[in-house]
Design an enzyme around this catalytic site. Structure first.
Site, PDB file in Angstrom:
ATOM      1  CB  SER A 218      -1.016  -0.087   1.084  1.00 41.76           C
ATOM      2  OG  SER A 218      -1.880   0.929   0.886  1.00 41.76           O
ATOM      3  CD  GLU A 338      -5.151  -4.781  -4.070  1.00 38.73           C
ATOM      4  OE1 GLU A 338      -5.465  -4.103  -3.099  1.00 38.73           O
ATOM      5  OE2 GLU A 338      -4.163  -5.263  -4.151  1.00 38.73           O
TER       6      GLU A 338
END
Ligand SMILES: *[C@@H]1O[C@H](CO)[C@@H](O)[C@H](O)[C@H]1NC(C)=O
Ligand SMILES: *[C@@H]1O[C@H](CO)[C@@H](O)[C@H](O)[C@H]1NC(C)=O
Ligand SMILES: *[C@@H]1O[C@H](CO)[C@@H](O)[C@H](O)[C@H]1NC(C)=O
Ligand SMILES: *[C@@H]1O[C@H](CO)[C@@H](O)[C@H](O)[C@H]1NC(C)=O
Ligand SMILES: *[C@@H]1O[C@H](CO)[C@@H](O)[C@H](O)[C@H]1NC(C)=O
Length: 562
Positions: A218, A338
Site C-alpha cells: 500500500s 482490492e
C-alpha cells in the site's frame, strides 16, 4: 494487579538491569557475541546490544534511532544520529505521532525514527546474508514498524536479514510548503535516511550490503515506487511492490500551502504569518497537532517540492515526467479483490450517495467542460453497471470501479513504464487466497469466506502478526510458507522460483514486452496472463480519451517544475 504501562515499565527495568550486568563483562570484538546471553554489534555509529529471539534462531536489535527529528524544526529534514557507548536495542514500541488504525487512538512521540533489525544466527561478516527492508503502509497517516504487526519469524527462517523502521506521518511527515524550511516529503526523507543508515551499517550485523531489497504494501509500496523514481544513491537493488504505486494515490493534488495557518487556527492561535504559525506548531504537543489535523480536515500528503537553494529537495518533478527509472529487479502485484473491504464497510446511507465514478476520475483529472465530464461518467457507469443504478445491495460494480482505477490499472501501467525503462527482471503476481490470517478483513471483522483477497489481506501470510499467533491452520500455514519462500528467494536470488520443490512446483516466468504472465497465489499456485484484460483495455482507451479532453491534475500541478 498492575496496569499494562506499569508491566512494560517493569519488563523494561528488568531488561535494563540485565544490560547493566552484562555491560561489565568484556565487550567482544566479534559481530555477534555468542558467549554472552545477548548479542552485541559494534558499528561506526555506536554499539548495539540486542536480544536473542525465543521463537527462532535469530537475534533482534530493536528501536535503534537512525535519525532524530530536529527539535527546532519538527517539520524539516531528519538529522542523522550516532551513539557513544552501548545502546540497549530492546524496545520496538516507538510510533511516530498518528491516529493508529487498530483502536483509533492518538498515539506516538517524535522520538520515533527507529529501525528494528532481525538477524538469523547464521549471519556474520564472513557469511553476510541478503537484506529485506519493509516499509509499512497506512496512507502516509498511520502505521508503525514494531512486531505488533511486522513479526519477523516467518521471514528470518529463510536466512535473510529482515528490517523495519518508522518514518514521520501526517503533518510531521508530509506538510509541503513554499519555504525551504518545510519543502515537503519529510517522511520520504526519513525513509532515505534509514536506507542510508542500513547501507552503511548492516555489514556489521552480518548483512550483505550489495543485496538490499526494499519492500512495501500500500503506501509502503507507493514509497518504494517513489524511491525507484527519485533516489539517486545506490541504496538498494531489488524492490517488492504490493498493491501500491505512485499512480494509485491522489497524490500531488491538494498540497495546501496554508496548512500551518489552518492548523494553528484550529488550535485557537490566529495569525496570517506562516512563519509565526510554524513556530507555534513546532511547540504544540504532537497529540494536539494530530487532533487538530483530523478536526481541521487539512490534507497533507506527498507532493512535488518547490525547489530551494538551501533545501534538501527530493521529489523535484512530477513522476509522470520521469521516463527512465532506476535499474532494479522487481516483484510486483496485487490482490484479486482490492476493493472489497473498503466498499463493503461503507454505511448504507453513505454508500448510496457516494459517487464512485466522480471519486476515481477526480483522482487524476480536472475537467473544464462539465458536460464533457458528464458524458464520460455515463460511459463509465454504463460499462460497470449497465442499465442498473448504484444500490447498496449490489456493491460488486463499485468494488470493481474502485479497484480498477486505484490499483489494477495503475499497477499495470507502472509495469509498462518499468518495462519501457528497460527493467527486464520483473515478476508479477496476483494474490487471491482468503483465510483466517487475512489482515484487512480481520480488522473489520469480516468473515474470510466473504469476497476474495482484499487490500492488505496478504500481510498475515508474510508477517507473524502478534494477535494472530494462534491462527496456524495447515491451509493458512501453507500460504505463509509459499509466500515467504517466494519473497525471500527473490530477495536472495532475484528469482522467486530458482528451483522447483513440492512447495513451489512451477516456474514463474518474467514479464516481457510481449507477455504479461502472472503467478496466482491461492490454495494452488497457477499461472495466468493479462489479468482482467477486458476491464484493463477499457481503462486504457478511457485514459487515452480523458488525457486528450481533460488536463491531468498530475501534469497541471501548481508547484511548477513540470
Ligand atoms: C488496541 O487495543 C487492544 C485492547 O486494549 C490492545 O491489546 C492493543 O495493543 C491496542 N492496539 C494498539 C495498536 O495500540
Ligand atoms: C512561493 O514563494 C515565492 C517567494 O516568496 C513567491 O514568489 C511565490 O509566489 C510563492 N508561490 C506560491 C504558490 O505561493
Ligand atoms: C478553542 O476555543 C474553543 C472556543 O473557546 C474551545 O471550545 C476549544 O476547546 C479550543 N480548542 C483548543 C484546542 O484549545
Ligand atoms: C463541452 O462538451 C460538450 C459535450 O461534448 C460539447 O458539445 C461542447 O462544445 C463543449 N464545450 C466547450 C466550450 O468546449
Ligand atoms: C464480529 O462478527 C461476528 C459475526 O458476525 C459477531 O458475532 C461479533 O460480535 C463481531 N465482533 C465484533 C468485535 O464486532
Amino acid at each position: 494487579m498492575f496496569s499494562k504501562d506499569q508491566a512494560s515499565q517493569i519488563i523494561l527495568y528488568f531488561l535494563l538491569s540485565i544490560a547493566q550486568q552484562s555491560a561489565q563483562s568484556a565487550v567482544s570484538e566479534t559481530v555477534l557475541d555468542l558467549e554472552s546471553s545477548r548479542p552485541i554489534v559494534h558499528t561506526p555509529v555506536g554499539c548495539f546490544r540486542g536480544l536473542r529471539a525465543h521463537d527462532g534462531d535469530y537475534s533482534m536489535f530493536l528501536g535503534i534511532p537512525y535519525a532524530r527529528v530536529d527539535p527546532d524544526n519538527v517539520f524539516g529534514p531528519p538529522i542523522p544520529h550516532r551513539f557513544e557507548g552501548i545502546f540497549d536495542a530492546v524496545d520496538d514500541t516507538a510510533r511516530c505521532p498518528q491516529i493508529e488504525e487498530f483502536n483509533h487512538t492518538i498515539t506516538g512521540t517524535l522520538d520515533c525514527l527507529h529501525v528494528n533489525i532481525y538477524v538469523p544466527n547464521s549471519a556474520s561478516m564472513d557469511n553476510p546474508l541478503p537484506v529485506m527492508i519493509q516499509i509499512f503502509g497506512g496512507k502516509f497517516q498511520f502505521g508503525f514498524a514494531g512486531r505488533y504487526l511486522y513479526g519477523p519469524r516467518f521471514l528470518v527462517r529463510h536466512d535473510v536479514i529482515f528490517i523495519t523502521f518508522n518514518y514521520r506521518l501526517g503533518p510531521y511527515g508530509f506538510m509541503c510548503l513554499n519555504t525551504s524550511k518545510v519543502p515537503g516529503n519529510q517522511g520520504f526523507k526519513d525513509q532515505v535516511q534509514a536506507l542510508r543508515w542500513i547501507k552503511e551499517n548492516i555489514r556489521y550485523f552480518g548483512g550483505d550490503d550489495s543485496k538490499i531489497t526494499i519492500a512495501g504494501n500500500s503506501a509502503g509500496s507507493i514509497s518504494v515506487d517513489f524511491h525507484v523514481h527519485f533516489l539517486q544513491e545506490p541504496l538498494f537493488n531489488k524492490v517488492i511492490l504490493q498493491s501500491g504505486v505512485i499512480l494509485t494515490e491522489k497524490v500531488f493534488k491538494d498540497s495546501d500551502l496554508d496548512a500551518p495557518l489552518k492548523l494553528a487556527k484550529q488550535l485557537n492561535y490566529t495569525t496570517n504569518d506562516m512563519y509565526d504559525a510554524l513556530s507555534f506548531l513546532n511547540r504544540v504537543e504532537p497529540h494536539e497537532l494530530i487532533a487538530a489535523n483530523r478536526d481541521s480536515g487539512v490534507v497533507v500528503e506527498p507532493c512535488v517540492e518547490k525547489q530551494f537553494q538551501d533545501a534538501d529537495n527530493y521529489v523535484t518533478k512530477h513522476p509522470d515526467n520521469i521516463n527512465s527509472v532506476r535499474g532494479v529487479d522487481v516483484l510486483i502485484g496485487f490482490n484479486n479483490d482490492e476493493g472489497y473491504v473498503g466498499v463493503i464497510t461503507m454505511e448504507k446511507q453513505e454508500y448510496e450517495i457516494f459517487d464512485f465514478v466522480s471519486f476515481v476520475l477526480d483522482k487524476d483529472f480536472e475537467f473544464e467542460n462539465e458536460s464533457k465530464l458528464d458524458e464520460m461518467k455515463n460511459i463509465i457507469r454504463n460499462f460497470y453497471y449497465g442499465d442498473d443504478v448504484q444500490h447498496a445491495d449490489n456493491r460488486r460494480p463499485n468494488m470493481n470501479v474502485y479497484a480498477d482505477f486505484t490499483y489494477y490499472s495503475p499497477i499495470l501501467r507502472t509495469i509498462r513504464k518499468y518495462l519501457d525503462s528497460g527493467l527486464d527482471n520483473m515478476y508479477f503476481y496476483m494474490f487471491s487466497y482468503s483465510g483466517e490470517r487475512c489482515f484487512a478483513k480481520d480488522i473489520d471483522n469480516i468473515s474470510y469466506t466473504e469476497g476474495g483477497a482484499a487490500h492488505a489481506d496478504e500481510l498475515g501470510y508474510l508477517y507473524d502478526i502478534s494477535y494472530m499467533k494462534e491462527r496456524l491452520r495447515d491451509e493458512d500455514m501453507l500460504i505463509v510458507d509459499r509466500m515467504t519462500e517466494l519473497w525471500t528467494n527473490f530477495v536472495k536470488y532475484g528469482n522467486p522460483t530458482p528451483k522447483l520443490s513440492k512447495l513451489i512446483p512451477l516456474h514463474w516466468p518474467r514479464v516481457t514486452q510481449d507477455q504479461l504472465p502472472y503467478l496466482e497465489i491461492n490454495t494452488e499456485l497457477s499461472l495466468g496472463s493479462s489479468p482482467m484484460h477486458r476491464r484493463m483495455s477499457f481503462l486504457d482507451l478511457l485514459y487515452r480519451e480523458l488525457d486528450s479532453i481533460a488536463g491531468r491534475y498530475r501534469m497541471n500541478n501548481e508547484t511548477g517544475n513540470v
